[in-house]
Design an enzyme around this catalytic site. Structure first.
Site, short mmCIF file in Angstrom:
data_model
loop_
_atom_site.label_atom_id
_atom_site.label_comp_id
_atom_site.label_asym_id
_atom_site.label_seq_id
_atom_site.Cartn_x
_atom_site.Cartn_y
_atom_site.Cartn_z
CD GLU A 192 -30.28 -87.63 17.88
OE1 GLU A 192 -30.43 -88.86 17.83
OE2 GLU A 192 -29.78 -87.03 18.86
CB CYS A 207 -26.85 -86.80 22.84
SG CYS A 207 -25.62 -86.39 24.07
CD GLU A 265 -27.60 -89.01 26.06
OE1 GLU A 265 -28.48 -88.84 25.17
OE2 GLU A 265 -26.41 -88.77 25.92
CE LYS A 312 -20.41 -102.60 21.16
NZ LYS A 312 -20.09 -101.89 19.90
P1 NAD Z 1 -26.28 -97.03 17.63
O1 NAD Z 1 -27.32 -96.77 18.63
O2 NAD Z 1 -26.50 -98.10 16.62
O3 NAD Z 1 -24.87 -97.37 18.32
C1 NAD Z 1 -24.48 -96.97 19.61
C2 NAD Z 1 -23.79 -98.13 20.32
O4 NAD Z 1 -24.70 -99.22 20.45
C3 NAD Z 1 -22.57 -98.69 19.59
O5 NAD Z 1 -21.59 -99.09 20.54
C4 NAD Z 1 -23.13 -99.91 18.90
O6 NAD Z 1 -22.15 -100.90 18.65
C5 NAD Z 1 -24.12 -100.41 19.93
N1 NAD Z 1 -25.17 -101.27 19.38
C6 NAD Z 1 -25.71 -101.24 18.12
N2 NAD Z 1 -26.63 -102.22 17.98
C7 NAD Z 1 -26.70 -102.86 19.16
C8 NAD Z 1 -27.48 -103.95 19.65
N3 NAD Z 1 -28.37 -104.58 18.88
N4 NAD Z 1 -27.30 -104.33 20.93
C9 NAD Z 1 -26.42 -103.72 21.73
N5 NAD Z 1 -25.64 -102.71 21.32
C10 NAD Z 1 -25.78 -102.26 20.06
O7 NAD Z 1 -26.02 -95.67 16.89
P2 NAD Z 1 -25.37 -95.44 15.45
O8 NAD Z 1 -25.83 -96.45 14.47
O9 NAD Z 1 -23.92 -95.32 15.66
O10 NAD Z 1 -26.00 -94.04 15.05
C11 NAD Z 1 -27.34 -93.98 14.55
C12 NAD Z 1 -28.06 -92.77 15.10
O11 NAD Z 1 -28.12 -92.87 16.53
C13 NAD Z 1 -27.36 -91.43 14.87
O12 NAD Z 1 -27.67 -90.91 13.62
C14 NAD Z 1 -27.90 -90.61 16.00
O13 NAD Z 1 -29.16 -90.08 15.66
C15 NAD Z 1 -28.08 -91.60 17.13
N6 NAD Z 1 -26.93 -91.54 18.08
C16 NAD Z 1 -27.13 -90.87 19.23
C17 NAD Z 1 -26.08 -90.74 20.13
C18 NAD Z 1 -26.23 -89.97 21.40
O14 NAD Z 1 -25.28 -89.39 21.87
N7 NAD Z 1 -27.40 -90.01 22.01
C19 NAD Z 1 -24.83 -91.28 19.84
C20 NAD Z 1 -24.67 -92.01 18.65
C21 NAD Z 1 -25.75 -92.11 17.78
#
Ligand code: NAD
Length: 485
Positions: A387, A288, A254, A179
């Site tokens: 972060e 990250c 992660e 996904k």
């Molecule tokens: P997120 O955690 O919402 O999204 C990451 C993934 O999870 C996406 O594929 C998203 O569709 C999926 N997702 C979202 N809600 C979900 C749910 N309820 N169940 C299952 N999957 C779900 O991250 P974001 O909104 O894109 O970014 C927000 C913050 O997260 C950023 O500002 C950053 O601080 C952090 N982030 C960290 C990383 C990393 O590499 N560790 C990567 C992206 C974002």
């Protein structure tokens, strides 16, 4: 450079067939460099996830499950070669989709190829043990795939994260449902096409793009899934672990960090300087393991700040395909989050040591943020604790090893840390006491080091990906005890 996307983007891949999602709906995908709608992607939902999980299970029960480890490895090697062949095209797609400077996208494509090569080579080298046990027994262990594995990937490094999770999972013989993030999924789709072209059996890799709260939530709670690999925010990681707990399955989380680079007064500053800045601004800080905190021993504090500031002023912010040092951030939402932190810096009267200027000719609709270096930050301030996921670094002074450790370990996170010192004893003391998953001494990131196990402690998550360790995470150990005379 052209903006064409040479395949339909509004489909899901299930059981080897590209098709519209069951609900027939799609979502817009935006080009962060100018804010325009690039294309539309499938809005996959629970019906697609269900079909994808069943397709993956059928692959395990069929052609994919019958392959030997060596045959799986060869397939991954073939995929690696094809990814390398198409690295320029993948970099172009990533630049359009993520806003990543072209050369960084190309480096990500090369890393994806390297993951597939590494895990392809390792597929038939994961061995069990025989264990000395009671007389009359022979006891041994081997590793088996979990079964259907879920891969929920964010938008910041799609290719690298697919490489390290899907690559390792396939090497161990799992069947995957991927996904990708709703903000960026073109290279996930392109990768799946490459896998098909290389002959990966239908159903071994299924792709369901869609919203996190729809496709993502359906996938992480599906009873047919036996392992979830997630990279993203702490909030969503917690939801995923909760969903997985209901099915009693393992997860790899992660969840990012607030990683420090610690510069002692005896450090080789010329060697450290490029790493101090690059590790903070790479991918516009949306990494990250970004070094978002720079801890500097007081005798060299002013020098380090001045030299970092000089670099900040020279940074070139540009649209992704113009290949500057920094492109736009992923979305208007992410830009606004980062801007909120910059407003806080201003309102709290913090010391902005340098801010790169945004060129006047940047496309008006793009999501650009001026890289900002903030000095003399107190360790408890929000910009030193949270972060930000943007090109903003906080520089914090310290006196001596004990204080450096206290500050470094004093956030909820623990992903990676860098230490710059010539003192060998201190290098090891720091490495032992830093609370994180990776420590870099006199370097930061080890050039990406795909061979090196990676993951966090505390709110940065748990489980390890990358390196050989990932193969253990994507498999279950079975012990066999044979009784004989
Ligand atoms: P997120 O955690 O919402 O999204 C990451 C993934 O999870 C996406 O594929 C998203 O569709 C999926 N997702 C979202 N809600 C979900 C749910 N309820 N169940 C299952 N999957 C779900 O991250 P974001 O909104 O894109 O970014 C927000 C913050 O997260 C950023 O500002 C950053 O601080 C952090 N982030 C960290 C990383 C990393 O590499 N560790 C990567 C992206 C974002």
């Amino acid at each position: 450079m052209n903006r064409q996307i040479p395949f339909p983007t509004d489909q899901v891949l299930i059981a080897g067939r590209w098709q519209a999602p069951a609900n027939g709906q799609s979502l817009p995908l935006f080009d962060p460099s100018d804010g325009s709608e690039l294309t539309r992607i499938a809005r996959g939902g629970s019906a697609d996830v269900d079909a994808a999980v069943h397709a993956a299970q059928s692959a395990l029960d069929g052609a994919w499950g019958l392959l030997s480890a060596t045959e799986r490895g060869r397939l991954l090697m073939a995929m690696s070669a094809k990814v390398l062949e198409q690295a320029d095209e993948l970099a172009r797609l990533e630049a359009l989709d993520v806003g990543k400077p072209y050369k960084q996208g190309r480096a990500d494509a090369v890393a994806l190829a390297r993951y597939l090569e590494f895990y392809g080579g390792a597929a038939d080298k994961v061995m069990g043990e025989t264990i000395p046990f009671a007389n009359g027994y022979t006891t041994l262990t081997w590793r088996e795939p979990h079964g259907v594995t879920a891969h929920i990937v964010p938008w910041n490094y799609p290719m690298q994260i697919i490489g390290r999770s899907v690559g390792a999972a396939l090497a161990m013989g799992n069947a995957c449902v991927l996904k990708p993030a709703e903000e960026a999924c073109l290279t996930a789709l392109a990768f799946a096409r490459i896998a098909q072209d290389c002959g990966l059996p239908a159903g071994a890799l299924n792709v369901v793009p869609g919203l996190g709260e729809e496709a993502g939530a359906a996938l992480s709670s599906h009873p047919g899934v036996r392992h979830v690999s997630f990279t993203g925010s702490v909030a969503v990681g917690t939801l995923i672990q909760t969903a997985a707990a209901k099915n009693a399955i393992p997860v790899t989380l992660e969840l990012g960090g607030k990683s420090p680079q610690i510069v002692f007064a005896d450090a080789d500053l010329d060697a450290a300087l490029p790493f101090l800045v690059n590790a903070g601004i790479q991918n516009a800080g949306q990494t990250c393991s970004a070094a978002s905190r720079i801890l500097v021993e007081r005798p060299v504090f002013d020098t380090v700040v001045a030299r970092m500031a000089e670099r900040y002023r020279a940074l070139r912010v540009a649209p992704a395909l113009a290949d500057g040092d920094i492109g736009p951030v992923i979305s208007a939402r992410q830009r606004d989050i980062i801007q909120g932190y910059l407003d806080l810096v201003r309102d709290n009267g913090l010391h902005v040591a340098a801010q790169a200027t945004l060129p006047a000719d940047l496309p008006a609709g793009g999501y650009y943020v001026a890289p900002t270096l903030v000095a003399d930050v107190v360790p408890g301030h929000r910009i030193a604790q949270e972060e930000i996921f943007g090109p903003v670094q906080a520089v914090i002074p310290f006196d001596g090893e004990a204080e450096a450790l206290r500050i470094a370990n004093g956030t909820p996170y623990g992903l990676v840390a860098g230490v710059w010192t010539r003192d060998g004893g201190r290098q090891l003391r720091m490495a032992r006491k830093l609370q994180c998953g990776q420590v870099f001494i006199n370097n930061y990131g080890a050039g990406g080091g795909i061979e090196l196990p990676f993951g966090g402690v505390k709110h940065s998550g748990h489980g390890r990906e990358k390196g050989f360790e990932a193969l253990y995470g994507f498999s279950a150990l079975k012990t066999v005890a044979i009784r004989h005379d």
